[in-house]
Design a protein around this motif. Structure first.
Motif, mmCIF file in Angstrom:
data_model
loop_
_atom_site.group_PDB
_atom_site.id
_atom_site.type_symbol
_atom_site.label_atom_id
_atom_site.label_comp_id
_atom_site.label_asym_id
_atom_site.label_seq_id
_atom_site.Cartn_x
_atom_site.Cartn_y
_atom_site.Cartn_z
ATOM 1 N N GLY A 111 -3.642 7.087 68.325
ATOM 2 C CA GLY A 111 -4.720 6.972 69.293
ATOM 3 C C GLY A 111 -6.072 6.638 68.702
ATOM 4 O O GLY A 111 -7.038 6.486 69.430
ATOM 5 N N THR A 112 -6.164 6.552 67.376
ATOM 6 C CA THR A 112 -7.425 6.207 66.725
ATOM 7 C C THR A 112 -7.155 5.184 65.636
ATOM 8 O O THR A 112 -6.020 4.858 65.327
ATOM 9 C CB THR A 112 -8.099 7.436 66.081
ATOM 10 O OG1 THR A 112 -7.325 7.860 64.966
ATOM 11 C CG2 THR A 112 -8.253 8.577 67.059
ATOM 12 N N SER A 113 -8.228 4.710 65.029
ATOM 13 C CA SER A 113 -8.076 3.802 63.899
ATOM 14 C C SER A 113 -8.214 4.554 62.574
ATOM 15 O O SER A 113 -8.231 3.942 61.513
ATOM 16 C CB SER A 113 -9.116 2.680 63.976
ATOM 17 O OG SER A 113 -10.417 3.228 63.940
ATOM 18 N N SER A 114 -8.303 5.874 62.628
ATOM 19 C CA SER A 114 -8.445 6.696 61.428
ATOM 20 C C SER A 114 -7.119 6.841 60.685
ATOM 21 O O SER A 114 -6.050 6.730 61.283
ATOM 22 C CB SER A 114 -8.950 8.091 61.784
ATOM 23 O OG SER A 114 -10.190 8.011 62.434
ATOM 24 N N VAL A 115 -7.229 7.130 59.386
ATOM 25 C CA VAL A 115 -6.056 7.322 58.539
ATOM 26 C C VAL A 115 -6.290 8.547 57.664
ATOM 27 O O VAL A 115 -7.375 8.726 57.134
ATOM 28 C CB VAL A 115 -5.818 6.082 57.648
ATOM 29 C CG1 VAL A 115 -4.679 6.317 56.684
ATOM 30 C CG2 VAL A 115 -5.564 4.848 58.486
ATOM 31 N N VAL A 116 -5.257 9.375 57.523
ATOM 32 C CA VAL A 116 -5.288 10.465 56.548
ATOM 33 C C VAL A 116 -4.739 9.864 55.262
ATOM 34 O O VAL A 116 -3.576 9.470 55.201
ATOM 35 C CB VAL A 116 -4.430 11.669 56.999
ATOM 36 C CG1 VAL A 116 -4.433 12.746 55.935
ATOM 37 C CG2 VAL A 116 -4.914 12.207 58.322
ATOM 38 N N LYS A 117 -5.591 9.769 54.255
ATOM 39 C CA LYS A 117 -5.216 9.093 53.013
ATOM 40 C C LYS A 117 -4.274 9.951 52.164
ATOM 41 O O LYS A 117 -4.320 11.177 52.193
ATOM 42 C CB LYS A 117 -6.467 8.790 52.169
ATOM 43 C CG LYS A 117 -7.407 7.809 52.808
ATOM 44 C CD LYS A 117 -6.843 6.432 52.700
ATOM 45 C CE LYS A 117 -7.875 5.412 53.138
ATOM 46 N NZ LYS A 117 -7.425 4.074 53.010
ATOM 47 N N SER A 118 -3.437 9.271 51.403
ATOM 48 C CA SER A 118 -2.565 9.939 50.444
ATOM 49 C C SER A 118 -3.435 10.676 49.434
ATOM 50 O O SER A 118 -4.441 10.152 48.979
ATOM 51 C CB SER A 118 -1.696 8.890 49.745
ATOM 52 O OG SER A 118 -0.928 9.489 48.756
ATOM 53 N N GLY A 119 -3.065 11.892 49.100
ATOM 54 C CA GLY A 119 -3.834 12.689 48.152
ATOM 55 C C GLY A 119 -4.824 13.629 48.815
ATOM 56 O O GLY A 119 -5.467 14.424 48.130
ATOM 57 N N THR A 120 -4.951 13.566 50.132
ATOM 58 C CA THR A 120 -5.850 14.463 50.852
ATOM 59 C C THR A 120 -5.333 15.894 50.743
ATOM 60 O O THR A 120 -4.162 16.153 50.987
ATOM 61 C CB THR A 120 -5.949 14.061 52.345
ATOM 62 O OG1 THR A 120 -6.419 12.729 52.433
ATOM 63 C CG2 THR A 120 -6.880 14.984 53.095
ATOM 64 N N LYS A 121 -6.219 16.807 50.351
ATOM 65 C CA LYS A 121 -5.829 18.212 50.216
ATOM 66 C C LYS A 121 -6.108 18.935 51.519
ATOM 67 O O LYS A 121 -7.164 18.790 52.116
ATOM 68 C CB LYS A 121 -6.583 18.860 49.065
ATOM 69 C CG LYS A 121 -6.186 18.274 47.739
ATOM 70 C CD LYS A 121 -6.857 18.950 46.582
ATOM 71 C CE LYS A 121 -6.416 18.254 45.305
ATOM 72 N NZ LYS A 121 -7.010 18.836 44.132
ATOM 73 N N VAL A 122 -5.138 19.707 51.963
ATOM 74 C CA VAL A 122 -5.240 20.469 53.200
ATOM 75 C C VAL A 122 -5.097 21.937 52.827
ATOM 76 O O VAL A 122 -4.113 22.334 52.214
ATOM 77 C CB VAL A 122 -4.142 20.061 54.202
ATOM 78 C CG1 VAL A 122 -4.282 20.839 55.489
ATOM 79 C CG2 VAL A 122 -4.181 18.561 54.464
ATOM 80 N N LYS A 123 -6.100 22.740 53.205
ATOM 81 C CA LYS A 123 -6.098 24.158 52.854
ATOM 82 C C LYS A 123 -5.683 25.010 54.044
ATOM 83 O O LYS A 123 -5.931 24.658 55.189
ATOM 84 C CB LYS A 123 -7.496 24.586 52.406
ATOM 85 C CG LYS A 123 -7.986 23.890 51.163
ATOM 86 C CD LYS A 123 -9.373 24.350 50.807
ATOM 87 C CE LYS A 123 -9.879 23.598 49.583
ATOM 88 N NZ LYS A 123 -11.248 24.001 49.247
ATOM 89 N N ASN A 124 -5.063 26.129 53.738
ATOM 90 C CA ASN A 124 -4.766 27.167 54.721
ATOM 91 C C ASN A 124 -3.981 26.642 55.921
ATOM 92 O O ASN A 124 -4.449 26.702 57.053
ATOM 93 C CB ASN A 124 -6.069 27.832 55.175
ATOM 94 C CG ASN A 124 -5.821 29.169 55.811
ATOM 95 O OD1 ASN A 124 -4.753 29.749 55.657
ATOM 96 N ND2 ASN A 124 -6.804 29.667 56.527
ATOM 97 N N ILE A 125 -2.772 26.163 55.662
ATOM 98 C CA ILE A 125 -1.936 25.638 56.744
ATOM 99 C C ILE A 125 -1.339 26.769 57.569
ATOM 100 O O ILE A 125 -1.280 27.917 57.110
ATOM 101 C CB ILE A 125 -0.803 24.735 56.203
ATOM 102 C CG1 ILE A 125 0.171 25.545 55.330
ATOM 103 C CG2 ILE A 125 -1.375 23.549 55.481
ATOM 104 C CD1 ILE A 125 1.434 24.795 54.978
ATOM 105 N N ARG A 126 -0.929 26.438 58.778
ATOM 106 C CA ARG A 126 -0.230 27.364 59.653
ATOM 107 C C ARG A 126 1.084 26.723 60.041
ATOM 108 O O ARG A 126 1.113 25.574 60.482
ATOM 109 C CB ARG A 126 -1.065 27.599 60.919
ATOM 110 C CG ARG A 126 -1.267 29.011 61.275
ATOM 111 C CD ARG A 126 -2.194 29.221 62.470
ATOM 112 N NE ARG A 126 -2.785 28.016 63.043
ATOM 113 C CZ ARG A 126 -2.451 27.506 64.219
ATOM 114 N NH1 ARG A 126 -1.531 28.064 64.956
ATOM 115 N NH2 ARG A 126 -3.060 26.430 64.682
#
Length: 120
Positions: free
Chosen positions: A75-90
């Motif tokens: 739905g957007t033109s955004s991208v989550v790039k490879s190597g992005t760190k995500v903290k505190n997942i659920r």
């Protein structure tokens, strides 16, 4: 042997091979023949509720993960790039395969599939 094979999740007999995985068309569950042959339904990681990353490590609430592939945001033109760190997942029990709820800096709250992350 394929005639006797049933889906470990819903018990359907209408399963088919897709590469190295078996797929159930009724519940969309995928599993490998090795795990089905060596482990009973009670020992299957999906049956016990374990969620694993791309490398097979067990994930838990509060873990930090790294995205291993560029992911387009629907739905957007955004991208989550490879190597992005995500903290505190659920960890969540989602039927659409998105089993990680998280917040990504600069993007916001979203759900990810565990097959596209690795434990940091």
């Amino acid at each position: 042997m394929a005639q006797d094979l049933k889906c470990p999740k819903c018990g359907s007999e209408h399963v088919y091979p897709d590469g190295s995985l078996w797929v159930c068309p009724e519940c969309a569950h995928e599993w490998s023949q090795q795990s089905e042959g060596s482990a009973g339904p009670s020992e299957n990681p999906d049956a016990s509720g374990e969620i694993r990353d791309a490398n097979g490590n067990v994930l838990a609430d509060g873990d930090n993960v790294t995205v291993i592939k560029d992911l387009k945001i629907k739905g957007t033109s955004s991208v989550v790039k490879s190597g992005t760190k995500v903290k505190n997942i659920r960890l969540v029990d989602a039927t659409d395969g998105h089993d990680i709820a998280c917040k990504i800096a600069g993007i916001g709250a979203m759900n990810l599939k565990s097959e596209f992350v690795r434990k940091a």
